[in-house]
Scaffold this active site. Structure first.
Site, mmCIF file in Angstrom:
data_model
loop_
_atom_site.group_PDB
_atom_site.id
_atom_site.type_symbol
_atom_site.label_atom_id
_atom_site.label_comp_id
_atom_site.label_asym_id
_atom_site.label_seq_id
_atom_site.Cartn_x
_atom_site.Cartn_y
_atom_site.Cartn_z
ATOM 1 N N ASP A 294 -8.264 8.829 3.858
ATOM 2 C CA ASP A 294 -8.400 7.371 3.828
ATOM 3 C C ASP A 294 -9.578 6.904 4.675
ATOM 4 O OD1 ASP A 294 -5.401 7.907 3.154
ATOM 5 O OD2 ASP A 294 -5.960 5.945 2.351
ATOM 6 N N GLY B 224 -4.118 4.347 -2.778
ATOM 7 C CA GLY B 224 -5.100 5.437 -2.756
ATOM 8 C C GLY B 224 -6.445 4.821 -2.388
ATOM 9 N N ALA B 225 -7.160 5.478 -1.465
ATOM 10 C CA ALA B 225 -8.346 4.851 -0.873
ATOM 11 C C ALA B 225 -9.399 4.402 -1.903
ATOM 12 C CB ALA B 225 -8.944 5.801 0.167
ATOM 13 N N GLN C 230 4.954 9.606 -2.863
ATOM 14 C CA GLN C 230 3.817 9.621 -3.802
ATOM 15 C C GLN C 230 3.672 10.986 -4.471
ATOM 16 O OE1 GLN C 230 3.725 8.329 -0.724
ATOM 17 N NE2 GLN C 230 2.214 6.700 -0.502
HETATM 18 O O1 MRU Z 1 -0.514 4.812 1.272
HETATM 19 P P1 MRU Z 1 -1.307 5.368 0.121
HETATM 20 O O2 MRU Z 1 -0.467 5.887 -0.999
HETATM 21 O O3 MRU Z 1 -2.393 4.426 -0.329
HETATM 22 O O4 MRU Z 1 -2.037 6.628 0.766
HETATM 23 C C1 MRU Z 1 -2.908 7.391 -0.022
HETATM 24 C C2 MRU Z 1 -3.406 8.573 0.675
HETATM 25 O O5 MRU Z 1 -3.155 8.808 1.829
HETATM 26 C C3 MRU Z 1 -4.339 9.460 -0.083
HETATM 27 O O6 MRU Z 1 -4.168 10.787 0.299
HETATM 28 C C4 MRU Z 1 -5.775 9.018 0.219
HETATM 29 O O7 MRU Z 1 -5.950 7.671 -0.102
HETATM 30 C C5 MRU Z 1 -6.782 9.815 -0.502
HETATM 31 S S1 MRU Z 1 -6.568 9.596 -2.232
HETATM 32 C C6 MRU Z 1 -7.872 9.797 -3.117
#
Ligand code: MRU
Length: 367
Positions: free
Chosen positions: A237, A47-48, A196
């Site tokens: 992201d 998550g970003a 997720q």
């Molecule tokens: O590959 P991940 O699980 O890190 O991807 C996460 C996402 O795409 C979320 O939607 C994004 O980070 C926003 S979360 C606050």
């Protein structure tokens, strides 16, 4: 619950291991910045915003590990740690943002001792973590205003407390609206290939008591065309200067389908996710992940595809700005044309940071 936390008694950082949820709630401890980079790469933490905070604490560990006897040597060690952490995952700009903030903090001209610099770095990482929670709650207050009293919301990936330090971005809006007493029901995309949605979002929503229905990603269009979805909420992201938004793979298809059914499509992200150095979505690096994520869902050793099959596994896609109704930040919703409206908000965030100010949900009440 905080996804990531500093443990002062042990001088380590601990994180909930997101790879084993929802079956196990297990916490891992880190005292080495290289291990933090590996945890980001391997998606112990994801998550970003969460990986931005993990990288910041990784820099604190690097400062602790450093044997430097001068500030210049400490800076050299921090730059090396920065490069390792930066390489962990390419797409979410929050990683770069967190690392740059830590490098800026370390590079201040100073007459303090090295231990004082280390303590200052720790305070900065903790500040980044605390601000993240407050900013998410503020975005939640802004976003909740946009949802009707009764709403069916479609959500992709995981953007909750797990993807941040606490509360969440898109899921934070859902949580805020639910806590205000709005009748929110969420269609939760399972989010292939890493699931997720099924593993993390469903777990969080059930803990918060938010009514939800888990759906296969392919079912989203069915519910939208049936008139059963009032809004789509996703995180981001990285958002380019023109508003193009990179988010979990599958987001673009949702945005295009929402447009066809006249359903508002909201991106919820803090200003730290907006990258004005990137002009359009096409310039954003898209992470290609292990083919096994597609062929062996949930790491099931048997797999679902013939041995040796060719696989494409981009982790993110680009949603063109023309499909986005609004980008909800801690300063409120930003509307098109994004190439004009994003810049003033990012400038306001930079000015607030220089002044040590952080917006809060109370500010939203008084607006
Ligand atoms: O590959 P991940 O699980 O890190 O991807 C996460 C996402 O795409 C979320 O939607 C994004 O980070 C926003 S979360 C606050």
């Amino acid at each position: 619950m905080r996804t990531i936390e500093w443990v002062p008694e042990k001088n380590i950082v601990k994180m909930i291991d997101q790879r084993v949820l929802p079956h196990e709630e297990s916490w891992l401890e880190f005292d080495d910045s290289r291990e933090v980079a590996e945890a980001i790469r391997g998606m112990v933490i994801r998550g970003a915003p969460a990986i931005g905070v993990a990288a910041a604490f990784g820099m604190v560990l690097a400062a602790q590990q450093s044997r430097a006897s001068t500030h210049d040597d400490l800076l050299r060690d921090l730059r090396a740690a920065h490069d390792v952490l930066y390489a962990a995952r390419p797409t979410a700009v929050n990683l770069r943002w967190g690392l740059e903030r830590m490098m800026q903090c370390a590079s201040h001209l100073t007459t303090e001792t090295l231990d004082e610099t280390r303590a200052r770095l720790l305070r900065e990482a903790q500040r980044i973590a605390d601000e993240d929670v407050q900013i998410n709650q503020t975005m939640g207050a802004h976003g909740a205003r946009l949802l009707p009293r009764q709403a069916n919301v479609l959500h992709h990936c995981n953007t909750g407390g797990l993807a941040t330090v606490d509360w969440g971005t898109a899921l934070g809006v859902i949580r805020s609206a639910h806590e205000q007493g709005k009748g929110i029901h969420v269609f939760v995309d399972e989010t292939r290939p890493r699931l997720q949605g099924a593993r993390l979002t469903a777990w969080e929503l059930m803990q918060w008591g938010v009514p939800m229905t888990l759906i296969a990603d392919n079912a989203a269009g069915y519910y939208m065309l049936n008139g059963q979805v009032d809004a789509v909420l996703v995180g981001a992201d990285r958002i380019a200067a023109n508003g193009d938004t990179v988010n979990k793979i599958g987001t673009y298809k949702l945005a295009a389908t929402a447009k066809d059914s006249n359903i508002p499509f909201y991106v919820v992200a803090p200003t730290s996710t907006i990258d004005l150095r990137t002009l359009t979505g096409k310039e954003i690096p898209i992470e290609e992940r292990d083919p096994r994520e597609v062929t062996h869902p949930d790491d099931d050793p048997r797999g679902i595809a013939p041995e040796g099959v060719q696989v494409g596994n981009p982790a993110f896609d680009i949603t063109p700005h023309r499909l986005i109704t609004a980008i909800i930040t801690e300063y409120g919703p930003i509307y098109p044309p994004f190439d004009e409206t994003l810049l003033p908000v990012v400038e306001r965030a930079a000015a607030d940071r220089r002044a040590g100010r952080v917006v809060s949900p109370e500010d939203v009440l008084h607006e």
